[in-house]
Design a protein around this motif. Structure first.
Motif, PDB file in Angstrom:
ATOM      1  N   SER A 157       1.182  -1.302   0.264  1.00  0.00           N
ATOM      2  CA  SER A 157       0.274  -0.304   0.217  1.00  0.00           C
ATOM      3  C   SER A 157       0.754   1.395  -0.270  1.00  0.00           C
ATOM      4  O   SER A 157       1.896   1.305   0.537  1.00  0.00           O
ATOM      5  CB  SER A 157      -0.910   0.402   1.058  1.00  0.00           C
TER       6      SER A 157
ATOM      7  N   THR B 144       0.767   1.638  -3.382  1.00  0.00           N
ATOM      8  CA  THR B 144       0.455   1.345  -5.002  1.00  0.00           C
ATOM      9  C   THR B 144      -0.502  -0.216  -5.141  1.00  0.00           C
ATOM     10  O   THR B 144      -1.467   0.132  -5.983  1.00  0.00           O
ATOM     11  CB  THR B 144       1.895   0.518  -5.378  1.00  0.00           C
TER      12      THR B 144
ATOM     13  N   ARG C 286       8.512  -4.806  -3.679  1.00  0.00           N
ATOM     14  CA  ARG C 286       9.150  -3.745  -4.911  1.00  0.00           C
ATOM     15  C   ARG C 286      10.671  -4.093  -4.835  1.00  0.00           C
ATOM     16  O   ARG C 286      11.387  -4.286  -4.049  1.00  0.00           O
ATOM     17  CB  ARG C 286       8.919  -3.112  -5.196  1.00  0.00           C
TER      18      ARG C 286
ATOM     19  N   GLU D 247      11.864   8.054  -3.459  1.00  0.00           N
ATOM     20  CA  GLU D 247      10.489   7.126  -3.571  1.00  0.00           C
ATOM     21  C   GLU D 247       9.509   7.741  -3.060  1.00  0.00           C
ATOM     22  O   GLU D 247       8.601   7.530  -2.158  1.00  0.00           O
ATOM     23  CB  GLU D 247      10.836   5.713  -2.292  1.00  0.00           C
ATOM     24  N   PRO D 248       8.549   7.996  -4.561  1.00  0.00           N
ATOM     25  CA  PRO D 248       7.064   9.222  -4.320  1.00  0.00           C
ATOM     26  C   PRO D 248       5.458   8.173  -4.071  1.00  0.00           C
ATOM     27  O   PRO D 248       4.519   8.448  -3.662  1.00  0.00           O
ATOM     28  CB  PRO D 248       7.042   9.677  -5.594  1.00  0.00           C
ATOM     29  N   TYR D 249       6.271   6.725  -4.353  1.00  0.00           N
ATOM     30  CA  TYR D 249       5.382   5.705  -4.237  1.00  0.00           C
ATOM     31  C   TYR D 249       5.059   5.712  -2.572  1.00  0.00           C
ATOM     32  O   TYR D 249       3.968   4.636  -2.145  1.00  0.00           O
ATOM     33  CB  TYR D 249       5.435   4.544  -4.871  1.00  0.00           C
TER      34      TYR D 249
ATOM     35  N   ARG E  86       4.072   5.633   1.608  1.00  0.00           N
ATOM     36  CA  ARG E  86       2.568   5.770   2.056  1.00  0.00           C
ATOM     37  C   ARG E  86       2.922   7.412   2.651  1.00  0.00           C
ATOM     38  O   ARG E  86       2.184   8.245   2.262  1.00  0.00           O
ATOM     39  CB  ARG E  86       1.906   5.405   2.622  1.00  0.00           C
TER      40      ARG E  86
ATOM     41  N   ASP F  81       6.128  -0.939  -0.278  1.00  0.00           N
ATOM     42  CA  ASP F  81       5.683   0.087  -0.896  1.00  0.00           C
ATOM     43  C   ASP F  81       5.746   1.370   1.420  1.00  0.00           C
ATOM     44  O   ASP F  81       4.924   2.369   1.720  1.00  0.00           O
ATOM     45  CB  ASP F  81       5.074   0.492  -1.840  1.00  0.00           C
TER      46      ASP F  81
ATOM     47  N   VAL G 165       1.382   0.690 -13.578  1.00  0.00           N
ATOM     48  CA  VAL G 165       1.897   0.202 -11.937  1.00  0.00           C
ATOM     49  C   VAL G 165       3.019   1.303 -12.075  1.00  0.00           C
ATOM     50  O   VAL G 165       3.465   0.684 -13.216  1.00  0.00           O
ATOM     51  CB  VAL G 165       2.197  -1.027 -11.034  1.00  0.00           C
ATOM     52  N   ASP G 166       2.655   2.247 -12.264  1.00  0.00           N
ATOM     53  CA  ASP G 166       4.301   2.907 -12.909  1.00  0.00           C
ATOM     54  C   ASP G 166       5.841   2.505 -12.620  1.00  0.00           C
ATOM     55  O   ASP G 166       5.905   2.117 -11.348  1.00  0.00           O
ATOM     56  CB  ASP G 166       4.317   4.313 -13.107  1.00  0.00           C
TER      57      ASP G 166
ATOM     58  N   PRO H 217       8.923   3.265 -11.409  1.00  0.00           N
ATOM     59  CA  PRO H 217       9.868   4.495 -11.305  1.00  0.00           C
ATOM     60  C   PRO H 217      10.620   5.565 -11.645  1.00  0.00           C
ATOM     61  O   PRO H 217      12.517   4.333 -11.448  1.00  0.00           O
ATOM     62  CB  PRO H 217      10.038   4.369  -9.431  1.00  0.00           C
TER      63      PRO H 217
END
Length: 247
Positions: A52, A54, A92, A119-121, A123, A147, A187-188, A190
């Protein structure tokens, strides 16, 4: 009058041929899309909230079947390893064989080979880990984190294992491309990992698979609807013509 009948009949036959062709092509696209998707992707239901936000617990994701050699940093992968309970898991990849991964720098970020990684993903937006660590990832291995760093049971839990928390590339069976249900989202990859050697992986063909299925569905529905629509329009036209002549 005979000429008009002939012309209308010719148009009708042409329309029937085209509608039949549309249905045939639509079936090929629809069935081909489903077959392509079934061969390329495996569905996977996310059992925990360790990835989470993501992907959330209960999400149904589409994971592209890949060879472990194709894994790149930043990929969200499905893997299975005896040291981790020998059940399919989702994490990841943050480092690969030969990397030195350290946490955390003064900004609370992971560093890979001395380079900080945004790591912008995550939480909370950071820090990258509540526990500090420094690991040299063995060749042919992958270092994996969730994440949701506060509660994820990931490579940090296995730092005392022989592989220092890493798993073999061969343990990976698939890479997540998209969330399919109950929401839809890609799901992009990074881009923070892109400057590192090997870069990031390219998305699989999930968009093409979906486009094939949708296009096939539209063609089948359009082709099947052509006949009834033309007959209705023809009856309406004859009714209006008859009414006009009678008047």
């Amino acid at each position: 009058m005979g000429t008009n009948d002939t012309t209308d009949g010719g148009r009708g036959r042409l329309g029937s041929v085209l509608s039949g062709l549309a249905v045939a092509v639509g079936c090929l696209l629809l069935l081909g899309g489903f077959a392509w998707g079934a061969l390329t992707y495996q569905p996977y239901t996310v059992p925990t909230d360790s990835m989470s936000p993501t992907v959330e617990v209960g999400d149904r994701v589409l994971a592209q079947r890949i060879d472990g050699a194709d894994v790149r940093r930043g990929d969200v992968v499905v893997f299975q390893d005896p040291a981790w309970g020998d059940v399919p898991m989702l994490k990841r990849v943050v480092a690969v064989g030969g990397d030195k991964v350290v946490c955390c720098d003064a900004g609370g970020r992971l560093t890979i080979n001395g380079k900080p990684v945004e790591e912008p993903y995550l939480r909370s937006g950071g820090p990258a880990s509540t526990a500090t660590f420094s690991v040299a990832v063995p060749e042919g291995q992958l270092f994996l984190l969730g994440d949701e760093r506060m509660g994820s049971q990931d490579s940090r839990v296995h730092l005392q294992d022989p592989g220092h928390g890493a798993v073999p590339r061969g343990a990976v069976s698939a890479r997540v491309d998209a969330v399919a249900w109950p929401r839809t989202a890609m799901v992009d990859r990074p881009q923070a990992f892109a400057p590192l050697p090997g870069g990031v992986s390219r998305p699989g063909p999930v968009k093409l698979v979906v486009a094939s299925v949708l296009a096939g569905s539209v063609l089948i529905l359009g082709g099947a609807a052509y006949g009834p629509i033309v007959r209705r329009l023809s009856r309406t036209g004859r009714t209006r013509t008859g009414a006009g002549t009678h008047g």
